[in-house]
Design a protein around this motif. Structure first.
Motif: not given
Lengths: 267, 267
Positions: A13-23, A248-254, B4-9
């Motif tokens: 959950i966030g805003d914006p989401v398009a740049p997020l790497r987690s998905p 850092m993101h890899e560590g967070q995800a782990r 990804t974060g950019a994928t529409r739902l």
């Protein structure tokens, strides 16, 4: 990866989401591990979290949430329980469903940073560390570095109130680490950390005077995108070892995956 | 398919969700068409829809919803506008986001059934049709068959109130189709429709006396799973042409995709 009606859901959950790497990171892991799970983004803007929250509680096939900007602090009062780092930092980045259906959360941003640093071969124990930036991410990182046994932690932030609040927090909870206010001058430190947003946007100035770095120093940045910030590029040009926001993101995800009970992530 | 974060739902809301076919059908289409979209299930139980609704409105990357049991009627007061079939049948199965951010919905269950029937080579125009089952699905189907020009529509339901309500609705809106109450005896009809849940569970009796079918008749069932219900199996044994709940579901998905503006679905 085939999503069906039986696929278990996780979401950020966030805003914006398009740049997020987690998905992409989580879905690649689910595919590799053969888990029937999908990780999607829910774009919720600041101020809408509280009205949206009952849906996440009601979604019986939603097993957990990752929380990012701008909700890491706003989510606290919505949770049934907080883990120890969430209580300390007053922020949450990962939420899981308990057996009774309620959500509990904890904060792994700082431990993710520490994990990334250690996996790159740079454990903070006994080290003299300069950290620039004392906001939410900086607070989590400083707590993780102190918990991991940093010898000294020198902090700088352009906002004096944030600097003082973090210094007081660290004094209260980590008396074995020497914590003091300082300046963005890297000379004399083993590890230098950028925990400000500087480097995210093209043309941003560097938070630390990179011209004063020397090759034996380790430079760490929290910005995941671009992975090579001007600070990281300058540090590499000088010959410093670096860890990036991707590490850092890899560590967070782990750590989030472990908290969420996702089996096999790191074997 | 990489989420990804950019994928529409898009999402289907229902309970239970594990048996639903829409996620797999839509995601296969998105992959084939190269759309950066994902279709997931949100398991929301009866009574929780209203408290969950603000989240769906707030999710800026959620472009539409498919609604299934038990929410097809409960969702009506939550929508900003209803399409013509939703107004007629007082139920909704597909919702899209308008330019102003609000949601509007319409009902395609009946038209999906009609579409499946026509694509199998059996247009209802001018035909004598027996339909058993006058609940929500039956109402939508009967309206679609009447709209498509069925000559006569003979209805049966074990609940007299439902039978009377649907008969009155059809009389009021489709005066050119002769509508009457009847019995689950297929003799004398061109097309025979099961719109009851019978056939969903092992051991269910048939809603129609299959021993009275003859090979020239067309038998249609709404049950998608199992695709071959005892009624469909009996009709095929006699030599009848059949359409199944899978054909209906394909029609529903096709019409929902068109309403949701998904390009290239049916080319």
């Amino acid at each position: 990866m085939t999503i069906t009606g039986a696929t278990r859901l996780l979401a950020i959950i966030g805003d914006p989401v398009a740049p997020l790497r987690s998905p992409a990171v989580f879905n690649a892991a689910f595919e590799r591990l053969g888990h029937d799970m999908a990780f999607v983004a829910f774009q919720i803007k600041a101020g809408d979290l509280e009205c949206a929250w009952p849906a996440f509680v009601a979604m019986a096939n939603l097993d957990g949430l990752v929380i990012t900007m701008p909700h890491k602090e706003a989510v606290l009062p919505l949770l049934a329980a907080l883990g120890p780092t969430a209580q300390l930092t007053h922020s949450v980045n990962t939420i899981r469903r308990r057996a009774d259906g309620a959500f509990e959360g904890d904060m792994f941003d700082g431990e993710g940073f520490r994990d990334g640093l250690e996996r790159a071969g740079h454990p903070p124990r006994g080290k003299r560390i300069l950290q620039v930036g004392c906001g939410a991410a900086g607070t989590a990182i400083a707590c993780a570095l102190a918990r991991a046994g940093a010898a000294t932690l020198t902090l700088y932030d352009s906002a004096a109130a944030r600097l003082e609040a973090l210094t007081a927090l660290l004094h209260a909870h980590f008396p074995e680490t020497k914590v003091q206010a300082g300046h963005p001058d890297p000379r004399g430190f083993d590890i230098v950390v950028n925990a400000t947003p500087l480097g995210l946007r093209p043309g941003d100035p560097m938070s630390i005077d990179a011209s004063l770095l020397s090759p034996s120093q380790i430079v760490a940045d929290v910005i995941p995108n671009p992975e090579v910030t001007p600070l990281i590029a300058a540090a590499r040009a000088i010959g410093c070892a670096t860890t990036t926001g991707r590490d850092m993101h890899e560590g967070q995800a782990r750590l989030a995956a472990a908290y969420l009970g996702i089996k096999g992530w790191d074997v």
